[in-house]
Design an enzyme around this catalytic site. Structure first.
Site, PDB file in Angstrom:
ATOM      1  N   LYS A 173      17.281  -5.163 -36.014  1.00 21.71           N
ATOM      2  CA  LYS A 173      18.323  -4.147 -36.057  1.00 21.71           C
ATOM      3  C   LYS A 173      19.694  -4.798 -36.202  1.00 21.71           C
ATOM      4  CE  LYS A 173      16.716  -2.867 -32.141  1.00 21.71           C
ATOM      5  NZ  LYS A 173      16.416  -2.209 -30.848  1.00 21.71           N
ATOM      6  N   THR A 203      26.461   4.798 -26.729  1.00 25.39           N
ATOM      7  CA  THR A 203      25.256   4.300 -27.401  1.00 25.39           C
ATOM      8  C   THR A 203      24.203   3.826 -26.397  1.00 25.39           C
ATOM      9  OG1 THR A 203      26.318   2.120 -27.588  1.00 25.39           O
ATOM     10  CG2 THR A 203      26.515   3.610 -29.479  1.00 25.39           C
ATOM     11  N   GLY A 205      20.995   3.432 -24.622  1.00 31.56           N
ATOM     12  CA  GLY A 205      19.606   3.772 -24.924  1.00 31.56           C
ATOM     13  C   GLY A 205      19.263   3.900 -26.389  1.00 31.56           C
ATOM     14  N   THR A 206      20.119   3.402 -27.275  1.00 29.08           N
ATOM     15  CA  THR A 206      19.828   3.571 -28.705  1.00 29.08           C
ATOM     16  C   THR A 206      18.598   2.774 -29.144  1.00 29.08           C
ATOM     17  OG1 THR A 206      21.502   1.870 -29.151  1.00 29.08           O
ATOM     18  CG2 THR A 206      22.167   4.159 -29.420  1.00 29.08           C
ATOM     19  N   GLY A 207      18.424   1.575 -28.579  1.00 31.40           N
ATOM     20  CA  GLY A 207      17.246   0.778 -28.931  1.00 31.40           C
ATOM     21  C   GLY A 207      15.961   1.442 -28.495  1.00 31.40           C
ATOM     22  N   CYS A 208      15.969   1.981 -27.271  1.00 33.37           N
ATOM     23  CA  CYS A 208      14.801   2.708 -26.767  1.00 33.37           C
ATOM     24  C   CYS A 208      14.498   3.906 -27.664  1.00 33.37           C
ATOM     25  CB  CYS A 208      15.055   3.200 -25.336  1.00 33.37           C
ATOM     26  SG  CYS A 208      15.537   1.925 -24.155  1.00 33.37           S
TER      27      CYS A 208
END
Length: 277
Positions: A173, A203, A205-208
């Protein structure tokens, strides 16, 4: 209804971890289930502390899912150390689920470590080979690949190195770079996903959320490339409509499209045919 399991840590503030995963699953119209690996005391500003669930209870949670319900895909998030990793690996090897998406959570949004650095070899040698897709951000990819990433070509080189460690595909990412480009390598070719940078601090928790969206789309029968593309459309929307909650990095708005127009509206958004006024 398709069934998706998250194996991850619990975020009591609701923006990341299994709370974000379950919200994302629901927003995609799939049935979400969870195995809690750690309980994290955190909010939008900081991680106060966390405590790992015993490996025995992790194993029993996994058993509970597979002796009864089963899964169409699995998202794996926070695995804080070797003991936790091996408990999850044991379950994956026993029940052999399909569509395993691993988000190697190493740090919280504020930089607090959520994975013991000493466990990186266990992650590489025992966890990654069980993944159909791994979704590190640039700092995580640097740790796994053992190299510095400064541009798009470095992202591709890191993806090649990580792919050699055994996962089916690698998505690096680019949110930590100036140009927001994600790089997918499936062992055959690279696919680039470009996105616009959104001027927001919210932002958390965007990866989760991205990895959970990919897992949901894989469960729904979409290809890896399309699942990533659909998840990119979803994450763009939930960040654009992020919530002003808390004093730090607020959460994304997982249900924005669902509340606005139902699952048909969500489908239009994911396929990229939606122009939102």
């Amino acid at each position: 209804m398709k069934k998706v399991l998250t194996i991850a840590g619990s975020d009591c503030s609701g923006g990341a971890g299994i709370q974000a995963d379950l919200k994302t699953f629901s927003a995609h119209g799939v049935f979400g289930m969870s195995v809690v690996t750690s309980v994290v005391a955190e909010n939008t500003s900081r991680v106060i502390d966390y405590e790992d669930v015993s490996p025995e209870l992790i194993e029993k949670q996994i058993l509970s899912i597979y002796e009864d319900i089963g899964t169409d895909s699995v998202k794996i998030g926070m695995l804080s150390g070797e003991v936790t990793m091996r408990a999850v690996v044991k379950g994956l090897k026993e029940f052999k689920p399909s569509n395993v998406v691993i988000d190697p959570v190493m740090y919280a949004k504020n930089g607090c470590a959520l994975m013991d650095p000493k466990s990186i070899d266990t992650l590489i040698n025992e966890v990654l080979p069980l993944a159909d897709l791994i979704t590190p951000n640039i700092p995580e990819a640097e740790h796994i690949a053992g190299m510095k990433i400064e541009n798009l070509e470095d992202m591709k080189k890191a993806a090649l190195k990580i792919k050699e460690m055994g996962p089916g595909a690698v998505l690096i990412k680019g949110g930590h770079a100036e140009v927001v480009t994600d790089v997918l390598y499936d062992g055959m070719e690279f696919t680039l996903y470009e996105g616009k940078r959104i001027n927001t601090k919210n932002t958390h928790g965007t990866g989760c959320t991205l990895s959970s969206s990919i897992a949901a789309n894989l469960a729904l029968g979409h290809s890896m490339k399309n699942s990533v593309g659909r998840a990119k459309n979803y994450i763009q929307n939930v960040i654009e409509n992020a919530l002003e909650i808390g004093k730090g990095n607020g959460p994304t708005n997982h249900f924005y499209a669902l509340y606005k127009g139902g699952l048909e509206y969500v489908e239009e958004l994911l396929t990229g045919n939606l122009t939102d006024s």
